[in-house]
Write a protein that holds these residues in place. Sequence first.
Motif, short mmCIF file in Angstrom:
data_model
loop_
_atom_site.label_atom_id
_atom_site.label_comp_id
_atom_site.label_asym_id
_atom_site.label_seq_id
_atom_site.Cartn_x
_atom_site.Cartn_y
_atom_site.Cartn_z
N THR A 203 0.86 -0.97 -0.21
CA THR A 203 -0.12 0.11 0.14
C THR A 203 0.72 1.44 -0.20
OG1 THR A 203 -1.54 -1.10 1.26
CG2 THR A 203 -1.64 1.21 1.32
N ALA A 204 2.21 0.93 1.19
CA ALA A 204 2.34 2.21 0.69
C ALA A 204 3.65 2.28 -0.05
CB ALA A 204 3.68 2.60 2.11
N SER A 205 3.79 1.99 -1.28
CA SER A 205 4.88 2.27 -2.44
C SER A 205 4.03 1.87 -3.79
CB SER A 205 5.03 0.99 -2.48
OG SER A 205 5.62 -0.22 -2.64
N THR A 208 -0.11 2.58 -4.80
CA THR A 208 -1.02 3.91 -5.02
C THR A 208 -0.54 4.55 -5.40
OG1 THR A 208 0.34 4.16 -2.41
CG2 THR A 208 -1.80 3.31 -1.73
N LEU A 209 0.97 4.26 -6.34
CA LEU A 209 0.69 5.17 -7.18
C LEU A 209 0.81 5.57 -8.92
CD1 LEU A 209 4.37 4.61 -6.87
CD2 LEU A 209 2.93 7.33 -6.16
N PHE A 223 -2.92 1.41 5.30
CA PHE A 223 -1.09 0.94 5.86
C PHE A 223 -1.30 -0.10 6.58
CE2 PHE A 223 3.21 2.83 8.07
CZ PHE A 223 3.12 1.97 6.59
N PHE A 252 -9.35 8.21 -2.24
CA PHE A 252 -8.19 7.24 -2.65
C PHE A 252 -8.53 6.20 -3.90
CE2 PHE A 252 -7.04 9.77 1.38
CZ PHE A 252 -5.80 9.93 0.91
N GLY B 166 -4.55 8.97 4.03
CA GLY B 166 -3.90 8.40 2.94
C GLY B 166 -3.04 8.23 3.03
N GLY B 168 -1.24 5.24 3.49
CA GLY B 168 -0.18 4.19 2.12
C GLY B 168 0.55 5.04 1.29
N GLU B 169 -0.13 6.40 0.84
CA GLU B 169 -0.25 7.21 -0.33
C GLU B 169 1.06 7.87 0.52
OE1 GLU B 169 -0.45 10.40 -3.16
OE2 GLU B 169 -1.11 10.55 -0.92
N ILE B 171 3.71 7.91 2.00
CA ILE B 171 4.97 7.61 1.96
C ILE B 171 5.40 6.87 0.96
CG2 ILE B 171 6.30 5.22 2.93
CD1 ILE B 171 3.81 5.66 5.16
N ALA B 172 4.82 6.59 0.16
CA ALA B 172 4.87 6.16 -1.20
C ALA B 172 4.93 7.79 -2.19
CB ALA B 172 3.29 5.38 -1.84
#
Lengths: 290, 307
Positions: A203-205, A208-209, A223, A252, B166, B168-169, B171-172
Amino acid sequence: MEKEERSLKTVLMTVTRKLAPDYVNCKSCGRRAVRKVWQENMNICPFCGRYQAMSADQRLGLIFDPGSRQDFNSDAGVRDPLNFPGYSEKAKKLEKKTGLKESAVTAFGRINGIRVVAVVLDTRFFMGSMSSIVGEKVTRAVETADREKLPLIIFAASGGARMQEGIHSLMQMAKTSSAVQEFSENGGLYISCLTHPTTGGVTASFATLGDITLAEPGALIGFAGPRVIEQTIGVKLPKGFQRAEYLHKHGFVDRIVKRQELKEVLYDILKLHEDSRGGFAEDIRKGGQG
Amino acid sequence: MIRESLMEVGRINMQMEELRSKGRAEDDQEMLDLSMEKARLLRPCVNLTAEDKVFLARKIERPHIDDFIKALFTDFFEQRGDHLYDDDPAIYGGIARFHGIPVSVVGHRKGHTAEENVAYNFGMAKPEGYRKALRIMDQAEKFGRPIITFIDTPGAFPGIDAEEHGQGEAIARNMARMSSYHVPVISIVTGEGSSGGALALGVCNRLLMLEYAVYSVLSPEGFASILWKDSSRHAEACEIMKLTADDIREANVADEVIPEPLGGGQENPKRLYGSMDMAIEKNLSALMAMSPGELLRDKRRKFRGMQ
Ligand SMILES: [Zn+2]
């Protein structure tokens, strides 16, 4: 006589069990249906509509045109950088059970004729957790899409970091995020589809991009895990917290997509981008001097 | 475990401080005795276990970002908030000068007292904190300032609002944006670098670690409870995770380990700042000799090679 009767009973029971269809119990409503019925229903409970995980094969079968799938980098198996006790053995067992060498499956394929690169994280293998090889396969898929100027679709599903690989697992977050950033700077289209569950380092990479973020109904996306949050703040979590619908409401996720509509929605997004003025965008990236 | 001897050292430090403030000649002998006793107590610190280092990395007396900014930089101008939603006190930073050169500096903030730690949320940032850091770093890229980040966090804050905004967003996005900067980026893990919350400030050209700092995918407690369903197997987790500065250097993730005074930076902060100043100076001048394109490629190559 009594003895014979008993053995006859045993034989009959064994035969019945063998002939009986293979059932799947729904984790949500508890009712059971024949496995074949589940599979024909795209792993959606025929009674209550709950989504159950799809294997990588099922997922790619759902979105790709028949016969268009071409896997790449499928030989890479689990690394064990910390020599973690029992890790290699567990990986071998899972490989035997699932036929997968790692959780990430990467492939070329066509969606109603449009060629794409797709990545699926299969939760049957260490809960789709981020390992060194998962990070490497995702990165190579992003680089392949960049090189071949193809759209990229990633179906994320992950329990988070692969604990057994320690810091090497953590670094994959930076590696994959960096690759997605470069792909994006070069004008690549990335559609991220979040499936149940997408958590932690995934989720933190890369998950979510995406340029476009889709999610499956009811998928847990976050997260921190709900239990960790509850323990930390000592408060009951709101209803539907961290579910796809909740993230959609909070901005999101662009759209929640049913499996029945997935291929068509993906095609529509791909087609909208194919028909966008790519040459014009290229000129902008070159500095907009023309 | 060195916990007991370090507590004793703490008491001796206080006694010595008191005697020093009185400044009487007749206390000289006692001062000498105390410093010898301190040296004796610190002797086991030449050979620390991973668990000892986790303990030192988290010690409340350990120097933190406020101390580093005061000791290593001049003309500090604090920047507040993400200018989107809120200010997160778990992240601290702004513009400053290092040896006269304007730089942007940002990091997790921890305190030296319980009150400070509550105010700074123990260095556990929320999305607005990561976005505040991003704002500071984006401006560094815009104005061509080198970036220096200080990493010291138990992890990103696990909370309802953090998830809704957000986490996660955030950090990413930080990792993705950091990977595309053309200015020199130096990150220093100064205490505990735990999980994505640490890495969100750590996509750099050079990663330095203080000798007793640790860097890991998760806290040892979290690791033990996830893998073994038993958070009491803490010492074992510390060992198996390979999280000490030497381990991280060995794994080719850290580029350099900055030596600390015996028993940890808090025992002789001036000496620690001296070592940090030298390490930053050396790495910064090497990076500042590179072109923007080289710096970008150098950073991308570094993280592309992470196995
Ligand atoms: Zn059901």
